[in-house]
Design a protein around this motif. Structure first.
Motif: not given
Length: 325
Positions: A8-11, A64-71, A78-79, A213-217
């Motif tokens: 479940v997405p944090i948002r 891979l589901n709901d992937v957040h990356l930082i360059s 996010q994808m 994967h970055y766990k963004e809040k």
């Protein structure tokens, strides 16, 4: 193979907590309820897609589901879903939209008609193109060779109808009904048969994407210009949903409907973590739960076995989502 499961997405969790904690008479409540409804529908669409992805070969495809990356340049992206195979990479943008969808190549607009209401929606092709560039750059920064990256808009609603205004093949081929996704990916596998990664390199890439994967809040209260005082305090009754629970002999009892619960405070503490911050003190717990006894609040925190750190005279307890008994 599912490398990163869908959660479940944090948002979405934050919006659920906000809807619980805001009075229905609050001026922001309708906006919260509307966004929550849209995101709930979107998440249901993503979940329904998982059923179809299960038909892919576990040996050939890594998901891979709901992937957040930082360059390395510092921007994040996010994808919804990434599908890796030896021949190509697919980025899936999942849309759970009902009605008639018409894409106009000339104006670059996507228009939805639903129950005689027309609405211009954000162009997913532009979004996907940006994600493809960002993911390609991210992989090149980590010394991966250039690979074909396919962009697909997956429509999951069972009643969606796709219409076209002189769509060219390149545009229409990006849209796919979720039932047909496994077949589409297998066709692409045959099409790019000469472009291959070894099984070892494929596993390494999947593992790297998962580990980075970055766990963004994202901020919740600030997004709606809300403050701590806007939230309803106390413990919500699991039966009548009123904030009228009080402590009675190691349990909670609702003053309104007399329902008993041993773990009603868990939801309240999770709301605090989602909306306020990820650490809490004894005093902060008493304030949010509307209890007066520091002994009771200490007992609750101790029973939950939360990680704790001491700073000066205060003890901080770390809250991790989900919080459950």
């Amino acid at each position: 193979m599912i490398v990163k499961k869908r959660t479940v997405p944090i948002r979405l969790l934050q919006l659920r907590a906000l809807k619980r904690r805001l009075a229905k008479t609050h001026p922001v409540y309708p906006k919260i309820a509307e966004e929550l409804s849209l995101r709930e529908a979107g998440y249901r669409g993503e979940q329904s897609l998982d059923y179809h992805l299960n038909f892919l070969s576990e040996k050939d495809f890594f998901i891979l589901n709901d992937v957040h990356l930082i360059s390395k340049k510092g921007y994040g992206f996010q994808m919804d879903t990434i599908v890796l195979c030896a021949q190509f990479i697919a980025i899936l943008e999942i849309k759970n939209i009902a009605g008639n969808i018409r894409f106009n190549d000339a104006t670059k607009q996507m228009v939805r008609t639903f129950k005689e209401d027309k609405q211009v929606l954000p162009n997913p092709i532009i979004q996907l193109r940006r994600q493809r560039i960002q993911l390609t750059d991210w992989l090149l920064e980590r010394n991966y060779p250039l690979k074909p990256v396919v962009e697909l808009i997956v429509l999951t609603h069972p009643s969606v109808i796709i219409e076209s205004d002189h769509l060219n093949n390149q545009t229409i081929n990006r849209f796919i009904i979720s039932d047909h996704l496994p077949e589409k990916l297998e066709q692409l596998q045959r099409r790019y048969s000469t472009e291959k990664l070894t099984q070892k390199d494929l596993r390494k890439m999947a593992s790297l994407l998962n580990s980075e994967h970055y766990k963004e809040k994202p901020p919740s209260l600030q997004s709606y210009q809300l403050h701590f005082h806007d939230l309803q305090k106390g413990i919500r009754c699991p039966e009548c949903h009123q904030y009228m629970m009080e402590r009675v002999v190691a349990k909670w009892q609702c003053k309104r409907c007399r329902t008993y619960s041993k773990y009603a405070h868990y939801e309240a503490i999770e709301d605090y973590s989602l909306l306020i911050k990820s650490t809490i003190t004894n005093q902060e717990l008493r304030s949010f739960l509307k209890i007066t006894s520091s002994t009771v609040s200490h007992l609750l925190l101790t029973q939950m076995k939360l990680p704790r750190t001491k700073k000066n005279k205060y003890t901080f307890y770390t809250l991790n989502i989900p919080i459950s008994p």
